[in-house]
Design a protein around this motif. Structure first.
Motif, PDB file in Angstrom:
ATOM      1  N   SER A  69       6.926  -9.348  -0.910  1.00 33.67           N
ATOM      2  CA  SER A  69       7.980  -9.144  -1.904  1.00 33.67           C
ATOM      3  C   SER A  69       7.463  -8.633  -3.244  1.00 33.67           C
ATOM      4  N   LYS A  70       6.135  -8.536  -3.378  1.00 38.66           N
ATOM      5  CA  LYS A  70       5.550  -8.109  -4.657  1.00 38.66           C
ATOM      6  C   LYS A  70       4.287  -7.298  -4.373  1.00 38.66           C
ATOM      7  N   ALA A  71       4.438  -5.984  -4.356  1.00 37.71           N
ATOM      8  CA  ALA A  71       3.314  -5.106  -3.989  1.00 37.71           C
ATOM      9  C   ALA A  71       2.428  -4.758  -5.181  1.00 37.71           C
ATOM     10  N   THR A  78       2.066   5.808  -0.736  1.00 39.69           N
ATOM     11  CA  THR A  78       0.715   5.462  -1.193  1.00 39.69           C
ATOM     12  C   THR A  78       0.139   4.263  -0.458  1.00 39.69           C
ATOM     13  N   LEU A  79       0.933   3.223  -0.233  1.00 41.37           N
ATOM     14  CA  LEU A  79       0.409   2.005   0.373  1.00 41.37           C
ATOM     15  C   LEU A  79       0.315   2.099   1.892  1.00 41.37           C
ATOM     16  N   ASP A  80       1.248   2.818   2.488  1.00 37.86           N
ATOM     17  CA  ASP A  80       1.322   2.875   3.944  1.00 37.86           C
ATOM     18  C   ASP A  80       0.080   3.517   4.553  1.00 37.86           C
ATOM     19  N   ALA A  81      -0.352   4.635   3.986  1.00 35.91           N
ATOM     20  CA  ALA A  81      -1.542   5.329   4.505  1.00 35.91           C
ATOM     21  C   ALA A  81      -2.371   5.823   3.327  1.00 35.91           C
ATOM     22  N   ASP A  82      -3.638   5.458   3.307  1.00 31.38           N
ATOM     23  CA  ASP A  82      -4.498   5.816   2.181  1.00 31.38           C
ATOM     24  C   ASP A  82      -4.611   7.331   2.028  1.00 31.38           C
ATOM     25  N   TRP A  83      -4.647   7.778   0.788  1.00 30.37           N
ATOM     26  CA  TRP A  83      -4.866   9.192   0.470  1.00 30.37           C
ATOM     27  C   TRP A  83      -5.399   9.278  -0.953  1.00 30.37           C
ATOM     28  N   PRO A  84      -6.373  10.162  -1.206  1.00 26.14           N
ATOM     29  CA  PRO A  84      -7.038  11.049  -0.252  1.00 26.14           C
ATOM     30  C   PRO A  84      -8.150  10.331   0.504  1.00 26.14           C
ATOM     31  N   TRP A  92       6.624  -4.292   0.361  1.00 28.17           N
ATOM     32  CA  TRP A  92       5.808  -3.504   1.275  1.00 28.17           C
ATOM     33  C   TRP A  92       5.563  -4.332   2.522  1.00 28.17           C
ATOM     34  N   SER A  93       4.966  -3.754   3.551  1.00 27.41           N
ATOM     35  CA  SER A  93       4.884  -4.462   4.837  1.00 27.41           C
ATOM     36  C   SER A  93       3.889  -5.620   4.816  1.00 27.41           C
ATOM     37  N   ALA A  94       2.791  -5.498   4.056  1.00 29.90           N
ATOM     38  CA  ALA A  94       1.726  -6.518   4.040  1.00 29.90           C
ATOM     39  C   ALA A  94       1.301  -6.886   5.460  1.00 29.90           C
TER      40      ALA A  94
END
Length: 531
Positions: free
Chosen positions: A330-332, A281-287, A307-309
């Protein structure tokens, strides 16, 4: 077919066959997968019988016989074409559950035939692609060697024969599947956090998000961390048009994604209303095309995940309007929240479960929170009891968000004491759920339970949303009567004095057979004389 027993009892007894061979997180995949296969197969035979006789079958064995017969005639291709169109899959007569059961009863079952049935379904339509990928019929968990592994699967097939999945009324089958998912969540403990939200928080979340949208036809529901899809499906319970709801969901774990797809079908959701995706979900937006905003957004994301931030996210439309700040690596938590909020319609409602830290942590999170509050996005904060979720014992909260509303006040509800204690978890029953919803609906201050905070209140607290700052649940200590306390102390001291005198008197009456003992007792008596 075996006499139909209570559906839940039959389905759950299928787990007994597997329980001693593997842990619950593994055997849930086998049982839920085989239940779904049976549902598809039985539905298929029922459709065959309906096409041939224009009525539903009383016994699937008769439907099986007629299917075998018609497949030997010139009408076979026309029938298969109709089935492809209506069911989106086809099965050879020897690939049905009824056929498998016959082989089991004749000691002729072979798992290769079942695997072929799985493959046929998965290859029939993109809807079913990879659906049974996690049901490993060749795993050593089932036993050592072909014979034992096939025997284990055969026994599950035999047990599940008692479940009539075709004549179940209304949402009975879907609810039974939800029951199984809930039971597995209880057994798997922390791993359940990947796929299940407990009943109490789920109902509060969905009923709040559905408020005012109960009668909307064509409602669009979105859960970007959908797990088994249970949160989205719970919204059906509060809609007057449940058959027209469109579901949009994303899930990172492939096995859980497959579980959500099965769950949709077993709740009778039409294929055209299912829009589910396996992805991060966070890496690439969808839809990102067609429908991108939704009436209802419900979420129970993984708490304080990494997450990568990455710097590039500062130009991502989901995260770019919050003072140039991103949720920390450390806290997405706020990354998930902002993703869901970005996809919320202007007149929609979002409800998300998160740990309490999001209410008061500073730095980037504090900046994001302040921006949300200045925009009037945060509508309510509900503190839940601790030990509600299988993957954590910490207390959590529900944050309700809206776009472009009038006012910037925030309703705080402290529901931390609204629960019953059960063996493993704290549970919110219907009384507790209804109480929270009553507070939410009334939207007013109730001493020690709720507080409707103005924007000025929140600003004065430096945009800190920690619930105890607004809802004071402390109890005043009882006033102490010093005069009465003094009298009780005097009485206690007098009682001690009298007891000491009695003890000294009793010790003075003792006789001794050695001078050492007599001297020791005299020293002992001096202690009481000095008190």
């Amino acid at each position: 077919m075996a006499e139909n027993k209570d559906l839940l009892q039959v389905l759950w007894s299928g787990a007994d066959v597997l329980r001693g061979k593997m842990d619950a997180n593994e055997y849930k995949t086998y049982l839920l997968g085989l239940v779904f296969y049976k549902y598809l197969s039985d539905s298929y035979l029922a459709k065959v019988y309906d096409l041939l006789n224009d009525e539903s079958p009383d016994d699937l064995r008769e439907a099986q016989k007629q299917y075998e017969d018609v497949m030997k005639t010139d009408d076979a291709e026309d029938l298969l074409q109709e089935l492809r169109t209506s069911m989106h899959y086809t099965l050879e007569p020897d690939m049905t559950y009824v056929s498998m059961l016959n082989m089991v009863n004749n000691n002729a079952f072979n798992r290769e035939k079942l695997q072929a049935a799985f493959n046929r379904i998965q290859e029939s339509d993109e809807l079913f692609n990879g659906l049974f990928a996690d049901v490993d019929l060749y795993s050593n968990r089932l036993g050592t060697g072909d014979q034992k592994q096939s025997a284990t699967i055969a026994e599950v097939i035999r047990v599940l024969d008692g479940a009539d999945l075709i004549h179940a009324k209304g949402d009975v089958l879907g609810n039974a599947y939800e029951y199984l998912i809930g039971q597995f969540a209880s057994e798997t403990g922390k791993k359940a956090g990947e796929f299940y939200t407990p009943h109490g928080p789920a109902q509060i979340l969905c009923r709040i998000a559905m408020t005012g949208l109960e009668d909307k036809k064509g409602l669009q529901v979105y859960d970007p961390c959908m797990g088994s899809g249970s949160l989205m499906l719970s919204c059906r319970n509060y809609s007057s048009e449940p058959d027209y709801i469109k579901y949009y969901g994303q899930e990172l774990m492939p096995s859980t994604y497959n579980l959500a797809r099965m769950n949709m079908f077993l709740h009778g959701v039409l294929p055209e209303n299912q829009h589910l995706r396996n992805g991060d979900t966070l890496d690439a937006d969808w839809p990102t095309d067609e429908e991108t905003e939704f009436d209802v957004v419900v979420m129970n994301p993984p708490y304080s995940a990494h997450w990568s931030a990455a710097e590039g996210f500062k130009q991502d439309e989901r995260f770019m309007d919050y003072g140039g700040k991103l949720a920390p690596k450390s806290k997405a938590d706020y990354a998930f929240l902002l993703h869901g909020f970005y996809h919320l319609k202007q007149n929609g409602t979002m409800a998300i479960v998160l740990p309490h830290g999001v209410l008061f942590r500073g730095a980037a999170e504090g900046c994001i929170r302040e921006t949300l509050l200045k925009n009037g996005a945060i509508y309510a904060v509900i503190g839940l009891p601790s030990n509600m979720f299988y993957n954590t014992s910490i207390p959590t909260c529900i944050i309700v968000l809206k776009k472009h509303r009038e006012g910037r006040d925030v309703l705080f509800i402290d529901a931390s004491n609204l629960f019953e204690k059960e063996k493993k978890q704290n549970v919110m029953n219907e009384e507790h759920i209804n109480k929270v919803l009553e507070f939410y609906s009334d939207r007013k201050t109730v001493e020690k339970q709720t507080y409707l905070a103005s924007y000025e209140d929140i600003k004065a607290n430096d945009f800190n949303l920690n619930i105890p700052r607004y809802v004071d649940t402390s109890e005043e200590e009882e006033e102490i009567d010093l005069k009465a306390l003094t009298e009780r102390i005097k009485e206690t001291n007098q009682s001690i004095k009298e007891c000491n005198e009695t003890m000294i008197s009793m010790l003075g009456d003792l006789t001794f057979n050695s001078s050492e003992t007599e001297e020791a007792v005299k020293e002992f008596i001096k202690i009481f004389e000095e008190v």
